[in-house]
Motif scaffolding. Structure first.
Motif, PDB file in Angstrom:
ATOM      1  N   LEU A   1      44.331  42.496  50.587  1.00  0.00           N
ATOM      2  CA  LEU A   1      44.596  43.909  50.281  1.00  0.00           C
ATOM      3  C   LEU A   1      44.969  44.682  51.538  1.00  0.00           C
ATOM      4  O   LEU A   1      45.820  45.560  51.513  1.00  0.00           O
ATOM      5  CB  LEU A   1      43.368  44.533  49.606  1.00  0.00           C
ATOM      6  CG  LEU A   1      43.125  44.063  48.177  1.00  0.00           C
ATOM      7  CD1 LEU A   1      41.745  44.489  47.694  1.00  0.00           C
ATOM      8  CD2 LEU A   1      44.204  44.614  47.240  1.00  0.00           C
ATOM      9  N   GLU A   2      44.329  44.340  52.669  1.00  0.00           N
ATOM     10  CA  GLU A   2      44.650  45.046  53.913  1.00  0.00           C
ATOM     11  C   GLU A   2      46.058  44.709  54.393  1.00  0.00           C
ATOM     12  O   GLU A   2      46.773  45.568  54.909  1.00  0.00           O
ATOM     13  CB  GLU A   2      43.627  44.698  55.002  1.00  0.00           C
ATOM     14  CG  GLU A   2      42.282  45.346  54.758  1.00  0.00           C
ATOM     15  CD  GLU A   2      41.201  44.838  55.715  1.00  0.00           C
ATOM     16  OE1 GLU A   2      41.538  44.317  56.793  1.00  0.00           O
ATOM     17  OE2 GLU A   2      40.012  44.953  55.364  1.00  0.00           O
ATOM     18  N   LEU A   3      46.445  43.440  54.221  1.00  0.00           N
ATOM     19  CA  LEU A   3      47.773  43.021  54.688  1.00  0.00           C
ATOM     20  C   LEU A   3      48.889  43.544  53.782  1.00  0.00           C
ATOM     21  O   LEU A   3      50.022  43.714  54.224  1.00  0.00           O
ATOM     22  CB  LEU A   3      47.852  41.493  54.771  1.00  0.00           C
ATOM     23  CG  LEU A   3      47.159  40.842  55.970  1.00  0.00           C
ATOM     24  CD1 LEU A   3      47.132  39.331  55.822  1.00  0.00           C
ATOM     25  CD2 LEU A   3      47.843  41.235  57.277  1.00  0.00           C
ATOM     26  N   ALA A   4      48.579  43.802  52.516  1.00  0.00           N
ATOM     27  CA  ALA A   4      49.603  44.313  51.607  1.00  0.00           C
ATOM     28  C   ALA A   4      50.022  45.710  52.052  1.00  0.00           C
ATOM     29  O   ALA A   4      49.208  46.466  52.570  1.00  0.00           O
ATOM     30  CB  ALA A   4      49.056  44.360  50.186  1.00  0.00           C
ATOM     31  N   PRO A   5      51.301  46.057  51.853  1.00  0.00           N
ATOM     32  CA  PRO A   5      51.739  47.402  52.229  1.00  0.00           C
ATOM     33  C   PRO A   5      50.911  48.450  51.481  1.00  0.00           C
ATOM     34  O   PRO A   5      50.582  48.260  50.302  1.00  0.00           O
ATOM     35  CB  PRO A   5      53.199  47.434  51.764  1.00  0.00           C
ATOM     36  CG  PRO A   5      53.620  46.007  51.666  1.00  0.00           C
ATOM     37  CD  PRO A   5      52.391  45.243  51.302  1.00  0.00           C
ATOM     38  N   ALA A   6      50.591  49.558  52.161  1.00  0.00           N
ATOM     39  CA  ALA A   6      49.677  50.559  51.603  1.00  0.00           C
ATOM     40  C   ALA A   6      50.093  51.001  50.198  1.00  0.00           C
ATOM     41  O   ALA A   6      49.256  51.147  49.313  1.00  0.00           O
ATOM     42  CB  ALA A   6      49.599  51.757  52.546  1.00  0.00           C
ATOM     43  N   GLU A   7      51.416  51.186  49.998  1.00  0.00           N
ATOM     44  CA  GLU A   7      51.861  51.747  48.719  1.00  0.00           C
ATOM     45  C   GLU A   7      51.772  50.741  47.571  1.00  0.00           C
ATOM     46  O   GLU A   7      51.908  51.093  46.408  1.00  0.00           O
ATOM     47  CB  GLU A   7      53.289  52.305  48.849  1.00  0.00           C
ATOM     48  CG  GLU A   7      54.389  51.277  49.123  1.00  0.00           C
ATOM     49  CD  GLU A   7      54.480  50.857  50.593  1.00  0.00           C
ATOM     50  OE1 GLU A   7      53.575  51.248  51.380  1.00  0.00           O
ATOM     51  OE2 GLU A   7      55.424  50.128  50.957  1.00  0.00           O
ATOM     52  N   ARG A   8      51.521  49.458  47.891  1.00  0.00           N
ATOM     53  CA  ARG A   8      51.459  48.465  46.817  1.00  0.00           C
ATOM     54  C   ARG A   8      50.033  47.978  46.555  1.00  0.00           C
ATOM     55  O   ARG A   8      49.796  47.164  45.674  1.00  0.00           O
ATOM     56  CB  ARG A   8      52.358  47.280  47.174  1.00  0.00           C
ATOM     57  CG  ARG A   8      53.829  47.727  47.293  1.00  0.00           C
ATOM     58  CD  ARG A   8      54.726  46.634  47.779  1.00  0.00           C
ATOM     59  NE  ARG A   8      54.905  45.576  46.780  1.00  0.00           N
ATOM     60  CZ  ARG A   8      55.703  44.525  46.973  1.00  0.00           C
ATOM     61  NH1 ARG A   8      56.383  44.410  48.100  1.00  0.00           N
ATOM     62  NH2 ARG A   8      55.824  43.608  46.034  1.00  0.00           N
ATOM     63  N   ARG A   9      49.067  48.479  47.358  1.00  0.00           N
ATOM     64  CA  ARG A   9      47.702  47.985  47.217  1.00  0.00           C
ATOM     65  C   ARG A   9      47.104  48.284  45.852  1.00  0.00           C
ATOM     66  O   ARG A   9      46.406  47.451  45.272  1.00  0.00           O
ATOM     67  CB  ARG A   9      46.805  48.606  48.293  1.00  0.00           C
ATOM     68  CG  ARG A   9      46.904  47.903  49.600  1.00  0.00           C
ATOM     69  CD  ARG A   9      46.035  48.560  50.662  1.00  0.00           C
ATOM     70  NE  ARG A   9      46.497  48.143  51.971  1.00  0.00           N
ATOM     71  CZ  ARG A   9      46.575  48.918  53.044  1.00  0.00           C
ATOM     72  NH1 ARG A   9      46.223  50.201  52.948  1.00  0.00           N
ATOM     73  NH2 ARG A   9      47.002  48.446  54.185  1.00  0.00           N
ATOM     74  N   GLY A  10      47.370  49.485  45.348  1.00  0.00           N
ATOM     75  CA  GLY A  10      46.815  49.870  44.053  1.00  0.00           C
ATOM     76  C   GLY A  10      47.273  48.907  42.969  1.00  0.00           C
ATOM     77  O   GLY A  10      46.468  48.428  42.159  1.00  0.00           O
ATOM     78  N   ALA A  11      48.570  48.593  42.981  1.00  0.00           N
ATOM     79  CA  ALA A  11      49.119  47.689  41.976  1.00  0.00           C
ATOM     80  C   ALA A  11      48.517  46.298  42.107  1.00  0.00           C
ATOM     81  O   ALA A  11      48.186  45.644  41.100  1.00  0.00           O
ATOM     82  CB  ALA A  11      50.644  47.613  42.119  1.00  0.00           C
ATOM     83  N   VAL A  12      48.354  45.820  43.353  1.00  0.00           N
ATOM     84  CA  VAL A  12      47.772  44.491  43.564  1.00  0.00           C
ATOM     85  C   VAL A  12      46.342  44.464  43.033  1.00  0.00           C
ATOM     86  O   VAL A  12      45.953  43.556  42.294  1.00  0.00           O
ATOM     87  CB  VAL A  12      47.801  44.102  45.062  1.00  0.00           C
ATOM     88  CG1 VAL A  12      47.063  42.790  45.295  1.00  0.00           C
ATOM     89  CG2 VAL A  12      49.237  44.006  45.557  1.00  0.00           C
ATOM     90  N   ALA A  13      45.560  45.499  43.393  1.00  0.00           N
ATOM     91  CA  ALA A  13      44.168  45.541  42.953  1.00  0.00           C
ATOM     92  C   ALA A  13      44.091  45.573  41.429  1.00  0.00           C
ATOM     93  O   ALA A  13      43.266  44.882  40.820  1.00  0.00           O
ATOM     94  CB  ALA A  13      43.457  46.757  43.546  1.00  0.00           C
ATOM     95  N   ALA A  14      44.975  46.354  40.822  1.00  0.00           N
ATOM     96  CA  ALA A  14      44.973  46.442  39.359  1.00  0.00           C
ATOM     97  C   ALA A  14      45.289  45.084  38.737  1.00  0.00           C
ATOM     98  O   ALA A  14      44.641  44.647  37.785  1.00  0.00           O
ATOM     99  CB  ALA A  14      45.987  47.483  38.903  1.00  0.00           C
ATOM    100  N   ALA A  15      46.280  44.389  39.296  1.00  0.00           N
ATOM    101  CA  ALA A  15      46.677  43.086  38.747  1.00  0.00           C
ATOM    102  C   ALA A  15      45.551  42.061  38.905  1.00  0.00           C
ATOM    103  O   ALA A  15      45.348  41.216  38.025  1.00  0.00           O
ATOM    104  CB  ALA A  15      47.948  42.586  39.440  1.00  0.00           C
ATOM    105  N   LEU A  16      44.823  42.143  40.010  1.00  0.00           N
ATOM    106  CA  LEU A  16      43.785  41.140  40.250  1.00  0.00           C
ATOM    107  C   LEU A  16      42.527  41.407  39.424  1.00  0.00           C
ATOM    108  O   LEU A  16      41.702  40.509  39.248  1.00  0.00           O
ATOM    109  CB  LEU A  16      43.434  41.096  41.744  1.00  0.00           C
ATOM    110  CG  LEU A  16      44.570  40.619  42.654  1.00  0.00           C
ATOM    111  CD1 LEU A  16      44.112  40.629  44.103  1.00  0.00           C
ATOM    112  CD2 LEU A  16      45.045  39.220  42.265  1.00  0.00           C
TER     113      LEU A  16
END
Lengths: 477, 477
Positions: A71-86
């Motif tokens: 999550l830290e390495l993911a670009p800030a603007e895409r973290r929410g989407a990554v967290a939601a998907a996981l």
């Protein structure tokens, strides 16, 4: 308690062992336990494609600490989407491993009930770390959503000062009276399902709940049932006062090689326990932050919002601008000399620079020695003498080197003599300032890592210019 | 196993709790766990008076780590006498806690048989640490004096590279097959007297002695006797390859919050165990040494023989002399300009200095981020952009500040404009160099902490002078 992976093979991190079929390639880590960029991209692509299942398949073998890294390495603007998907792969443990700024960002979008659910899953200390930086209203909403027991534990932790042992400790621990035998302790542990399952030592307490001894679990396991705890425990204990600063807690764990330690209140009663896994990151942070403080880089957190970083660094630069102006005004005194011999302007930076470098060396050594509690008035004088001897030796060698070198280049013996003398003198200034300034600041209870560099640089710059240009004015014009 | 103090009161370190009759005053420690100078003097006086008994009475309540501190704080020429007076209070544990240089010094006087006696008392890893730096002949003499079993264990550890997991690990551990039940494990532990008594986890191995799971002792203690280890253990494990560098071992312990970990050979077989108390000082050292490397202070060990320190620091200073000469030669290009306007000589140091400070800030952040494995190619570009934005912001603010300030002082708009522009440009150079140089060095497998500062300073000094004096030459003369 028993977490079983799909495979019976152990996960081996790192590339060292190609023999392991479930190593490297599957976990997506490189030899430094960092996530491979290709792996991160695969996850990001899956999220972008809306293929949550693929993303989850990729991420599910990862340790919570690695999911936090992802999550830290993911670009800030895409973290929410990554967290939601996981989804629930981003659980309480992952949140507690996350960088503070990244976590605040992610938690900001969650309902208080959801945060409360995460907090309830965690040990008190991790739950506190998760919510202590929230806005008061949000924090209250989370507390309201907790069940009364968890709420009480967290509120009690929050009542202790920030960065104190009270915030770090967990309340779940095992304490027994000294008359209990090994067999009775084992039976007690087996029969009480609501006890914590993660502990490393058992604390032995008296009737007033004051700790009187500590017993490693390995001792309990290797002894016959009939032995009394009083005969098994170690009576010499290192206790942690509940209001002790976390930095001191970390140093104490490090110095005495502790695995866990009892936390006691002002009356000496056992109120909690700190385990080494909770302080190990503090040990590393405290040791690593001196370099950031010495250079005026604040926390040095790469996830900090950029404006906060700008502000911290700017303050430092403006302070240093002050010292640079003082040094410049010293040079200004010698404008006439410089007009007469402009070469001096080129060379004076070598005098101040070499002094600055030598001063920084001494300063770095002193700042570490002070931070690790190696300096007391017993050895301060010895340190001053030691650094001064080093300064004189190095200053002499450099002076001779520079004197001969400049004579070969410019062929002016007077200039070379002035140059060499100024180098030696400025090294001596650097050596003394590099010890005396941090020691003095430390005795005045000012963090030497934060404030020393400004003063040392001011000394080496100003006095470097003063000696060099001053000697030049006297002997060369 | 059971060490009993004379008093049933726990030893509380620190002054926070005046209620404890056995706290502070008796242990002679201040609130930072440092030995009070008055206490040290009392011990030194007793030794000088030939009153070993008094010295021993004073020192005997101390933890071995504090006795080690006492020897380090004592003047070098009196350490031998103090150690002799304290006799067996300076035991194996104290020696293993001692600074390397101080220990070498003390051990130098001992017979190999005595050193062997100490080594035999210690865990393999501590014994190895004690003798690994000895001269080969002395080391051999110590090994010869050991009993065959201890000798074999230490020789096997010495066969691994220095600073590798193989040197850190201990061979004494508890490993059981997965079909054993909790009850069988407890019986096995009780019946085998020659097992280690200090362990925190039990390793479950297959027939080939490969670890297949790990079980915390607390899980064993809280479970019924009938449960099989296979159902209790956690199958996800973090294994340590025996040839892994200790720095990576420390980072792995820190990242995954490990208490102990199995060490495996290239075939995946369990060969040893590392516990967190053995790596906690490495975690602190590795985190703290960046400041020393960045400033060219070598190990920064205050107990290092002075000539070794001089040599290390001198090398660094001479390298920096090279960069200072390059910067000076840049200034030399503008001698004519400076003769014409000597004020520039006073101001140019501000331009180079502010750039140097900003560059050091960025560098410190990058060096820490790289050392803690936070940088991968996934976020390198983001870091470059981030630091460049910070540099432009801070450079603009400082440029405006300095431009206005210098106009108020000197009333020369052209000079102020040149000054402000040079400040902004040099901040941009600093921001870019501060990221790109450490990242590039790291990718080339060169330690960025050691080498970055030279290059960054060279850039900010030389380009600072070049932009300022160059612009001044074009626009002001």
């Amino acid at each position: 308690m028993s977490e079983r992976g799909d495979s019976a093979e152990p996960l081996i991190h790192g590339e060292e062992f190609d023999t392991s079929p479930t190593g490297q390639a599957e976990t997506g880590l490189d030899e430094d336990d960092r996530l491979k960029p290709a792996f991160l991209n695969a996850v990001l692509d899956a999220v972008e494609d809306g293929d949550s299942e693929r993303a989850r398949d990729l991420v599910s073998p990862l340790h919570p600490a690695d999911i936090a890294d992802l999550l830290e390495l993911a670009p800030a603007e895409r973290r929410g989407a990554v967290a939601a998907a996981l989804g629930d792969l981003v659980g309480a443990e992952v949140l507690s491993e996350l960088n503070d700024y990244v976590r605040e960002d992610l938690i900001g979008d969650l309902a208080p009930e959801q945060v409360a659910e995460f907090a309830a899953e965690l040990d008190t200390d991790d739950a506190v770390a998760m919510i202590e930086d929230m806005e008061e209203a949000d924090q209250q909403a989370v507390l309201d959503a907790l069940d009364p027991e968890d709420r009480a534990a967290i509120q009690s932790a929050l009542s202790y000062p920030e960065e104190s042992a009270g915030r770090l400790m967990q309340r779940d621990l095992v304490a027994v009276p000294e008359h209990m035998t090994v067999g009775q302790v084992i039976d007690y542990l087996r029969d009480n399902d609501d006890l914590t399952r993660d502990f490393w030592e058992i604390f032995v307490v008296d009737a007033a709940h004051k700790p009187i001894g500590t017993c490693q679990l390995s001792w309990v396991l290797t002894c016959p049932r009939g032995i009394a705890m009083a005969d098994l425990m170690r009576r010499e204990q290192t206790l942690i006062p509940v209001d002790m600063d976390q930095e001191e807690v970390a140093l104490r764990f490090q110095k005495y090689a502790l695995i866990s330690a009892a936390v006691v209140d002002a009356g000496g009663r056992l109120v909690g326990m700190i385990t080494v896994d909770d302080v190990v990151h503090i040990i590393a942070e405290e040791a690593g932050e001196d370099i950031l403080r010495l250079s005026g880089a604040g926390e040095g957190d790469i996830n900090q919002p950029i404006l906060m970083t700008v502000r911290t660094r700017l303050v430092w630069l403006v302070v240093n601008l002050g010292t640079a102006m003082i040094a410049a005004s010293v040079v200004g005194l010698f404008e006439k000399t410089i007009e007469h011999l402009a070469l001096l302007a080129a060379l004076m930076g070598i005098v101040s620079g070499m002094g600055g470098n030598a001063g920084t060396q001494t300063l770095a050594v002193m700042v570490r020695a002070i931070a690790t509690n190696q300096v007391t008035s017993s050895n301060t004088w010895r340190m001053i003498v030691r650094e001064f001897r080093i300064a004189v030796t190095n200053g002499s060698v450099l002076g001779v080197l520079i004197g001969i070198g400049s004579y070969l280049i410019y062929g002016q013996p007077g200039l070379s003599l002035v140059f060499a003398t100024a180098i030696l003198l400025n090294n001596m200034v650097a050596g003394l300032a590099g010890v005396l300034i941090p020691v003095t600041l430390d005795r005045s209870n000012i963090d030497p890592a934060v404030s020393s560099a400004v003063f040392v640089t001011m000394m080496t710059d100003s006095l470097g210019f003063l000696t060099f240009l001053g000697l030049a004015t006297i002997f060369l014009t």
